[in-house]
Design a protein around this motif. Structure first.
Motif, PDB file in Angstrom:
ATOM      1  N   HIS A  36      -4.601   0.858 -12.359  1.00 32.76           N
ATOM      2  CA  HIS A  36      -5.833   0.076 -12.262  1.00 32.76           C
ATOM      3  C   HIS A  36      -6.660   0.484 -11.043  1.00 32.76           C
ATOM      4  CE1 HIS A  36      -5.818  -2.912 -15.487  1.00 32.76           C
ATOM      5  NE2 HIS A  36      -4.512  -2.874 -15.422  1.00 32.76           N
ATOM      6  N   GLU A  37      -5.988   0.891  -9.984  1.00 28.61           N
ATOM      7  CA  GLU A  37      -6.713   1.340  -8.789  1.00 28.61           C
ATOM      8  C   GLU A  37      -7.339   2.713  -8.980  1.00 28.61           C
ATOM      9  OE1 GLU A  37      -4.847   1.270  -5.030  1.00 28.61           O
ATOM     10  OE2 GLU A  37      -4.580  -0.908  -5.001  1.00 28.61           O
ATOM     11  N   GLN A  38      -6.651   3.580  -9.689  1.00 26.82           N
ATOM     12  CA  GLN A  38      -7.083   4.964  -9.817  1.00 26.82           C
ATOM     13  C   GLN A  38      -8.001   5.213 -11.013  1.00 26.82           C
ATOM     14  OE1 GLN A  38      -6.409   7.760  -7.855  1.00 26.82           O
ATOM     15  NE2 GLN A  38      -5.614   6.316  -6.359  1.00 26.82           N
ATOM     16  N   THR A  65      -0.411  -1.402 -11.447  1.00 29.75           N
ATOM     17  CA  THR A  65      -1.293  -1.630 -10.300  1.00 29.75           C
ATOM     18  C   THR A  65      -1.904  -0.317  -9.832  1.00 29.75           C
ATOM     19  OG1 THR A  65       0.067  -3.504  -9.581  1.00 29.75           O
ATOM     20  CG2 THR A  65      -1.427  -2.552  -7.947  1.00 29.75           C
ATOM     21  N   TYR A  66      -1.091   0.718  -9.768  1.00 27.17           N
ATOM     22  CA  TYR A  66      -1.569   2.043  -9.365  1.00 27.17           C
ATOM     23  C   TYR A  66      -2.643   2.547 -10.335  1.00 27.17           C
ATOM     24  CZ  TYR A  66      -1.672   7.125  -9.167  1.00 27.17           C
ATOM     25  OH  TYR A  66      -2.102   8.430  -9.114  1.00 27.17           O
ATOM     26  N   ARG A  78       0.827  -1.201   0.000  1.00 28.42           N
ATOM     27  CA  ARG A  78       0.000   0.000   0.000  1.00 28.42           C
ATOM     28  C   ARG A  78       0.865   1.256   0.000  1.00 28.42           C
ATOM     29  NH1 ARG A  78      -3.625   1.631  -2.381  1.00 28.42           N
ATOM     30  NH2 ARG A  78      -4.218  -0.559  -2.265  1.00 28.42           N
ATOM     31  N   ILE A 137       2.199   1.743  -3.571  1.00 29.20           N
ATOM     32  CA  ILE A 137       1.162   2.181  -4.518  1.00 29.20           C
ATOM     33  C   ILE A 137       0.835   3.655  -4.287  1.00 29.20           C
ATOM     34  CG2 ILE A 137      -1.259   1.906  -5.191  1.00 29.20           C
ATOM     35  CD1 ILE A 137      -0.922  -1.103  -4.513  1.00 29.20           C
ATOM     36  N   GLU A 138       0.667   4.039  -3.036  1.00 31.13           N
ATOM     37  CA  GLU A 138       0.351   5.434  -2.726  1.00 31.13           C
ATOM     38  C   GLU A 138       1.518   6.353  -3.059  1.00 31.13           C
ATOM     39  OE1 GLU A 138      -0.859   5.411   1.339  1.00 31.13           O
ATOM     40  OE2 GLU A 138      -2.831   4.516   0.911  1.00 31.13           O
TER      41      GLU A 138
END
Length: 208
Positions: free
Chosen positions: A68-70, A65-66, A18, A21-22
């Motif tokens: 896809h989350e955003q 990954t980032y 986490r 990613i952040e």
């Protein structure tokens, strides 16, 4: 004791993932996409840069990954079911896209990057997004087949307009045709106009 240790390691791994990613979003916001290196991201996360490869395999996979989350569109595609009223559904999606993009500064930076230069990760995500979008377009295929309206072109213009109006407004580089999306009245007017354009496209398709 072993179970507790395993649980702790799992929580620690999730916490580190986490953080990384952040950190991508923080580096993007503070320094821009040209600084999205393993060193910069790991430094912002406060962890060893080797952990990027350990948890994600590479910086590029961490970036994917980032994204896809955003990305606004990924949840839309995951949750998509054929609606009873495709026109109203599309309007709702575009309205939500406008609201989301207007509020999400990280995605504003990302889209600016996306339209500024080629990157293999961004290209792969864009191709996946296009492939998934085919399902949304297929629900209108029968209605627009043989009609004088190219729905793909209509939607391309609307999506691009939302991106451009938001980016120009956030950059402070003046309005476009008097429309400044940061003003509530202009935002509401744009939403109304999107609905009108979709209604025109649906009505025009009847003449095909």
């Amino acid at each position: 004791m072993t179970k507790q240790t395993g649980s702790f390691r799992k929580r620690n791994a999730e916490h580190t993932r986490r953080l990384l990613i952040e950190a991508v979003g923080m580096v993007l916001m503070e320094k821009g996409y040209t600084h999205l290196s393993a060193r910069e991201v790991a430094g912002k996360a406060g962890v060893d840069k080797k952990l990027i490869n350990y948890y994600f395999g590479s910086v590029n996979h961490l970036l994917k990954t980032y994204i896809h989350e955003q990305d606004f569109w990924m949840p839309v595609f995951r949750e998509f079911t054929t609606p009873d009223n495709p026109r109203e559904y599309i309007f709702g999606v575009l309205k939500d896209q406008l609201d989301y993009f207007l509020q999400n500064e990280e995605m504003q930076r990302f889209v600016h990057w996306q339209i500024s230069e080629y990157h293999p990760v961004i290209s792969s995500v864009a191709m996946l997004r296009e492939k998934e979008a085919e399902r949304l377009l297929e629900m209108c295929q029968e209605r627009f087949a043989g009609s004088p309206v190219n729905l793909n072109a209509v939607l391309a213009l609307l999506v691009a307009a939302i991106y451009t109006l938001v980016l120009q407004s956030k950059a402070g580089n003046s309005s476009i045709c008097g429309i400044d999306i940061s003003r509530d009245a202009d935002k509401e007017s744009l939403s109304t106009t999107i609905a009108q354009i979709l209604e025109w496209a649906w009505k025009a398709s009847d003449s095909g």
